[in-house]
Design a protein around this motif. Sequence first.
Motif, PDB file in Angstrom:
ATOM      1  N   LEU A 185       0.833  -1.207   0.000  1.00  0.00           N
ATOM      2  CA  LEU A 185       0.000   0.000   0.000  1.00  0.00           C
ATOM      3  C   LEU A 185       0.864   1.252   0.000  1.00  0.00           C
ATOM      4  CD1 LEU A 185      -2.768   1.396   0.247  1.00  0.00           C
ATOM      5  CD2 LEU A 185      -2.543   1.170   2.729  1.00  0.00           C
ATOM      6  N   VAL A 186       1.950   1.228   0.784  1.00  0.00           N
ATOM      7  CA  VAL A 186       2.853   2.387   0.831  1.00  0.00           C
ATOM      8  C   VAL A 186       3.443   2.649  -0.559  1.00  0.00           C
ATOM      9  CG1 VAL A 186       5.001   3.280   1.787  1.00  0.00           C
ATOM     10  CG2 VAL A 186       3.394   2.062   3.262  1.00  0.00           C
ATOM     11  N   THR A 187       3.868   1.583  -1.238  1.00  0.00           N
ATOM     12  CA  THR A 187       4.407   1.736  -2.587  1.00  0.00           C
ATOM     13  C   THR A 187       3.357   2.306  -3.523  1.00  0.00           C
ATOM     14  OG1 THR A 187       5.897  -0.133  -2.247  1.00  0.00           O
ATOM     15  CG2 THR A 187       5.477   0.511  -4.520  1.00  0.00           C
ATOM     16  N   LEU A 188       2.157   1.776  -3.455  1.00  0.00           N
ATOM     17  CA  LEU A 188       1.072   2.232  -4.316  1.00  0.00           C
ATOM     18  C   LEU A 188       0.758   3.713  -4.087  1.00  0.00           C
ATOM     19  CD1 LEU A 188      -1.328   1.710  -6.244  1.00  0.00           C
ATOM     20  CD2 LEU A 188      -2.635   0.968  -4.238  1.00  0.00           C
ATOM     21  N   VAL A 189       0.623   4.102  -2.828  1.00  0.00           N
ATOM     22  CA  VAL A 189       0.276   5.490  -2.520  1.00  0.00           C
ATOM     23  C   VAL A 189       1.405   6.433  -2.931  1.00  0.00           C
ATOM     24  CG1 VAL A 189      -0.220   7.106  -0.650  1.00  0.00           C
ATOM     25  CG2 VAL A 189      -1.299   4.847  -0.676  1.00  0.00           C
ATOM     26  N   THR A 190       2.645   6.025  -2.701  1.00  0.00           N
ATOM     27  CA  THR A 190       3.779   6.860  -3.089  1.00  0.00           C
ATOM     28  C   THR A 190       3.803   7.076  -4.602  1.00  0.00           C
ATOM     29  OG1 THR A 190       5.069   6.092  -1.203  1.00  0.00           O
ATOM     30  CG2 THR A 190       6.290   7.092  -3.009  1.00  0.00           C
ATOM     31  N   GLU A 191       3.561   6.006  -5.352  1.00  0.00           N
ATOM     32  CA  GLU A 191       3.526   6.149  -6.810  1.00  0.00           C
ATOM     33  C   GLU A 191       2.373   7.038  -7.259  1.00  0.00           C
ATOM     34  OE1 GLU A 191       5.729   2.081  -8.354  1.00  0.00           O
ATOM     35  OE2 GLU A 191       3.538   2.231  -8.539  1.00  0.00           O
ATOM     36  N   ALA A 192       1.223   6.920  -6.601  1.00  0.00           N
ATOM     37  CA  ALA A 192       0.093   7.775  -6.948  1.00  0.00           C
ATOM     38  C   ALA A 192       0.421   9.245  -6.686  1.00  0.00           C
ATOM     39  CB  ALA A 192      -1.148   7.362  -6.150  1.00  0.00           C
ATOM     40  N   MET A 193       1.135   9.520  -5.594  1.00  0.00           N
ATOM     41  CA  MET A 193       1.534  10.906  -5.315  1.00  0.00           C
ATOM     42  C   MET A 193       2.525  11.423  -6.356  1.00  0.00           C
ATOM     43  SD  MET A 193       1.656  11.439  -1.176  1.00  0.00           S
ATOM     44  CE  MET A 193       2.925  10.236  -0.828  1.00  0.00           C
ATOM     45  N   GLU A 194       3.412  10.541  -6.814  1.00  0.00           N
ATOM     46  CA  GLU A 194       4.354  10.949  -7.860  1.00  0.00           C
ATOM     47  C   GLU A 194       3.625  11.295  -9.156  1.00  0.00           C
ATOM     48  OE1 GLU A 194       8.233   8.320  -6.355  1.00  0.00           O
ATOM     49  OE2 GLU A 194       7.044   7.651  -8.065  1.00  0.00           O
ATOM     50  N   LEU A 195       2.603  10.522  -9.501  1.00  0.00           N
ATOM     51  CA  LEU A 195       1.823  10.813 -10.702  1.00  0.00           C
ATOM     52  C   LEU A 195       1.101  12.154 -10.563  1.00  0.00           C
ATOM     53  CD1 LEU A 195       0.234   7.328 -11.519  1.00  0.00           C
ATOM     54  CD2 LEU A 195       2.127   8.438 -12.702  1.00  0.00           C
ATOM     55  N   LEU A 196       0.524  12.400  -9.393  1.00  0.00           N
ATOM     56  CA  LEU A 196      -0.165  13.674  -9.180  1.00  0.00           C
ATOM     57  C   LEU A 196       0.802  14.850  -9.245  1.00  0.00           C
ATOM     58  CD1 LEU A 196      -2.744  12.814  -6.378  1.00  0.00           C
ATOM     59  CD2 LEU A 196      -3.255  13.651  -8.681  1.00  0.00           C
ATOM     60  N   ILE A 246       1.338   7.331 -18.622  1.00  0.00           N
ATOM     61  CA  ILE A 246       2.316   6.759 -17.692  1.00  0.00           C
ATOM     62  C   ILE A 246       3.613   6.437 -18.427  1.00  0.00           C
ATOM     63  CG2 ILE A 246       2.827   4.709 -16.292  1.00  0.00           C
ATOM     64  CD1 ILE A 246      -0.118   4.763 -15.406  1.00  0.00           C
ATOM     65  N   ALA A 247       3.496   5.901 -19.619  1.00  0.00           N
ATOM     66  CA  ALA A 247       4.691   5.583 -20.405  1.00  0.00           C
ATOM     67  C   ALA A 247       5.512   6.825 -20.698  1.00  0.00           C
ATOM     68  CB  ALA A 247       4.292   4.892 -21.705  1.00  0.00           C
ATOM     69  N   PRO A 251       7.308   6.289 -16.396  1.00  0.00           N
ATOM     70  CA  PRO A 251       7.474   4.884 -16.810  1.00  0.00           C
ATOM     71  C   PRO A 251       7.822   3.938 -15.660  1.00  0.00           C
ATOM     72  CG  PRO A 251       9.327   6.240 -17.556  1.00  0.00           C
ATOM     73  CD  PRO A 251       8.275   7.188 -17.066  1.00  0.00           C
ATOM     74  N   GLN A 252       8.394   4.458 -14.571  1.00  0.00           N
ATOM     75  CA  GLN A 252       8.741   3.612 -13.441  1.00  0.00           C
ATOM     76  C   GLN A 252       7.499   3.035 -12.755  1.00  0.00           C
ATOM     77  OE1 GLN A 252       9.017   6.903 -13.487  1.00  0.00           O
ATOM     78  NE2 GLN A 252       8.085   7.718 -11.617  1.00  0.00           N
ATOM     79  N   THR A 253       6.342   3.601 -13.044  1.00  0.00           N
ATOM     80  CA  THR A 253       5.096   3.152 -12.437  1.00  0.00           C
ATOM     81  C   THR A 253       4.374   2.119 -13.299  1.00  0.00           C
ATOM     82  OG1 THR A 253       4.874   5.330 -11.392  1.00  0.00           O
ATOM     83  CG2 THR A 253       2.894   4.002 -11.469  1.00  0.00           C
ATOM     84  N   MET A 254       4.841   1.905 -14.528  1.00  0.00           N
ATOM     85  CA  MET A 254       4.117   1.054 -15.469  1.00  0.00           C
ATOM     86  C   MET A 254       3.926  -0.366 -14.936  1.00  0.00           C
ATOM     87  SD  MET A 254       2.521   0.814 -18.312  1.00  0.00           S
ATOM     88  CE  MET A 254       3.029   2.218 -19.313  1.00  0.00           C
TER      89      MET A 254
END
Length: 304
Positions: A185-196, A246-247, A251-254
């Motif tokens: 969950l921490v990884t997921l939320v961190t990636e979502a914040m990076e996208l935002l 995302i690409a 891309p690190q989130t793909m």
Amino acid sequence: MTQHLRVGVVGAGRVGAVLASRLRSAGHEIVAAAGESDASHQRIAALLPGVPTEKPSSVARVSDLLLLTVPDDMLPNVVSMLSASGALREGQYVVHTSGRHGLEVLAPAAAVGARVVAMHPAMTFTGTELDLDRLDGCVFGLTAGADERAFAESLVADLGGRPMWVPEESRTLYHAALAHGANHLVTLVTEAMELLTAAGADDPAATLRPLLSAALDNALAQGDAALTGPIVRGDANTVAAHLQEIALKAPQTMASYVALGRATLGRAVTDGRLVPIRALKINQLLDEALAESAAQPVYVRDAR
């Protein structure tokens, strides 16, 4: 627990120092703690003021209850070392806080007559005073023999928690469930914040907080019925647009987006909310995006 014990802690990391501090508040005497890193020494000073820092064998020798709060991979060696050195004794309680391990890892301690318990808090820790109140109502995954069950439950009560009995053979699965839910969950939320952030959000955490809080509450209450979004609706064009952006921008989130997209897809089909033909189209999009991402050069972030 009416009996007040002399408690020692081996491994004064984020978990050990907090549990010891809570036991001290319940009336137990924390007689010594072992920790090698500067961070451990700082936690002992902050959460266990006045408690001496000793070597693990010295901590074990002066303790009625020995808490082993070391990393999973270190635990077998620590138990073997303490047992072989004669630091453990008959009738002493030896309790570890590993989620993965049960009683088998404590066999060397049991062989010298120690009373062994596996006690894992289903909680994430900061290693600060913030964690003390979080223990109220926290579930502890317990594994113990019949003669130690009452002690284990009373120890959890002193910590403010609730007991959950986990069979020896289910410890690893129990721990996998917690790690998958919390750590990932921490990884997921961190990636979502990076996208935002890449999308221009000034405060991505504030943007996500009400959405994620509602999603978590709904998921815990309703399970798969709480699923929403383009995959469940079968919006293939929206998924394709996500993958394209995302690409280009993150891309690190793909890999994680595709992996979780596939898992969501499977659950949506299984519960009948998504017809297979739409699922097939979305799955094809995910496959193509991951293949294209894998073909791109990999850049390693500078960790300095």
